[in-house]
Design an enzyme around this catalytic site. Structure first.
Site, PDB file in Angstrom:
ATOM      1  N   GLU A   1      -5.833  -6.969  -2.083  1.00 57.13           N
ATOM      2  CA  GLU A   1      -6.532  -7.030  -0.802  1.00 57.13           C
ATOM      3  C   GLU A   1      -7.980  -6.624  -1.006  1.00 57.13           C
ATOM      4  O   GLU A   1      -8.254  -5.638  -1.691  1.00 57.13           O
ATOM      5  CB  GLU A   1      -5.925  -6.077   0.234  1.00 57.13           C
ATOM      6  CG  GLU A   1      -4.516  -6.379   0.646  1.00 57.13           C
ATOM      7  CD  GLU A   1      -4.054  -5.431   1.740  1.00 57.13           C
ATOM      8  OE1 GLU A   1      -4.915  -4.826   2.437  1.00 57.13           O
ATOM      9  OE2 GLU A   1      -2.828  -5.290   1.910  1.00 57.13           O
TER      10      GLU A   1
ATOM     11  N   GLU B   1       0.830  -1.219   0.000  1.00 59.35           N
ATOM     12  CA  GLU B   1       0.000   0.000   0.000  1.00 59.35           C
ATOM     13  C   GLU B   1       0.862   1.267   0.000  1.00 59.35           C
ATOM     14  O   GLU B   1       0.742   2.141   0.848  1.00 59.35           O
ATOM     15  CB  GLU B   1      -0.988  -0.016   1.168  1.00 59.35           C
ATOM     16  CG  GLU B   1      -2.048  -1.084   1.016  1.00 59.35           C
ATOM     17  CD  GLU B   1      -3.208  -0.964   1.991  1.00 59.35           C
ATOM     18  OE1 GLU B   1      -4.329  -1.378   1.620  1.00 59.35           O
ATOM     19  OE2 GLU B   1      -3.008  -0.444   3.108  1.00 59.35           O
TER      20      GLU B   1
END
Length: 355
Positions: A290, A181
């Protein structure tokens, strides 16, 4: 468990707009590229990744938690997931975690179980001793005194060493994430992309060194750059325009998507638009690394996942590679995480039948 925060796009764009000149900062001791590969992979992905991140599994088992199939029979988690159609496992790697969980040895042990179950493996480097996400990209404690050039070269040596440990245990990952991320870079502040063009160049060099290390050990593995909020086209364009400007090398654009029960349809549609834009604009494949939704809304979560899987499969040119659910095995509010897909008795909920 994972904190998520919105990056200020105005600040990012202002900072990036201050200077788009090519920075000549070297990437440590490893070669860097001044161009980025923009052609699409010509071969179709043979198997769509129905994936799960199960990095907590060994820690949960050590705590005495057990897993059961839908009939209530205790089984190994990997066996249960395989029976639900999961064919790929994602595992995070931390450099020197205080608890030991998710260090190299723990990751190797879990990856061996995944391979034994006939599953593909994704390795997710956080380049930290703990969680890395848009609000936390902290250096490992052992790296904090490093100069920028040493830090960048260490990305190569650490990535190479960890992957070599997997290789020596007969594990060949299909995908490797260089950072987790990284919506504003990683290894802050050296690689905090929004601070300046120099910092963005540092981040691009880190990505390239990670890429070079992956290819040195596993030439066929696909290298992923992963950002949060897959619906946020503005942030994705800002980041990947910058990585193109500063010559980063990678293969796949990864995304996270954590909608609520009320906005999942809208975010799925926005995510599809973003995925198609990434394919068109940068010539890259895309993947949902995710995904998750509240465990109390299992039926809605199934609808969300079914729709998301359909949309990823519809990405132009067949360039949507798969969908990974994040820590579905977490139950009974494990570590304070409430978006698993197992019920309080340790059995999978209906959400996972989407796979």
């Amino acid at each position: 468990m994972k904190r998520r925060m919105t990056i200020s796009m105005a600040a990012m764009l202002l900072c990036f707009g201050m200077s788009c000149k090519k920075d000549t900062t070297p990437a440590g001791n490893q070669p860097t590229s001044t161009t980025t590969t923009t052609h699409l992979a010509t071969e179709a992905t043979s198997t769509f990744a129905n994936g799960s991140d199960v990095s907590w599994v060994t820690q949960m088992e050590a705590s005495g938690l057990k897993f059961y199939n839908s009939s209530g029979t205790q089984q190994d988690l990997f066996t249960i997931l395989k029976g639900l159609g999961i064919n790929a496992i994602r595992l995070r790697v931390w450099v020197n975690p205080s608890s030991g969980w998710c260090n190299t040895a723990d990751v190797v042990a879990k990856a061996k179980r995944a391979v034994a179950a006939g599953m593909s493996v994704m390795i997710d480097f956080h380049y930290s001793d703990t969680w890395a996400d848009p609000g936390d990209q902290n250096k490992p404690a052992a790296w904090t005194s490093y100069s920028t050039s040493t830090l960048i070269s260490t990305v190569y040596s650490y990535t190479y060493s960890t992957l070599s440990a997997l290789k020596s245990n007969g594990i060949t990952p299909t995908w490797v994430q260089v950072g987790n991320e990284t919506s504003n870079g990683m290894l802050w502040t050296d690689g905090e992309a929004s601070l300046s063009s120099t910092n963005f160049q540092n981040f691009a060099n880190m990505i390239t060194n990670g890429y070079n290390a992956v290819k040195a050990v596993f030439p066929s593995a696909k290298v992923i750059v992963h950002l949060a909020n897959g619906y946020d086209n503005t942030t994705f364009r800002w980041m990947f325009d910058g990585l193109k400007t500063y010559g980063a090398k990678y293969d796949v654009i990864g995304m996270s998507l954590y909608p609520t029960t009320s906005n999942w349809s809208t975010l799925d549609s926005e995510c599809l638009t973003n995925m198609n834009d990434m394919v068109s604009r940068y010539g890259k494949q895309v993947m949902i690394c995710e995904a998750g939704m509240s465990e109390s809304a299992a039926t809605t979560c199934k609808s969300f996942l079914s729709d998301l899987i359909t949309k990823v499969k519809s990405v132009s040119g067949g360039n949507g590679l798969g969908v990974f659910y994040w820590e579905p095995e977490a139950y009974n509010n494990w570590q304070g995480y409430g978006s698993g897909a197992f019920d309080p008795t340790g059995k999978p909920t209906v959400a996972l039948t989407a796979f």
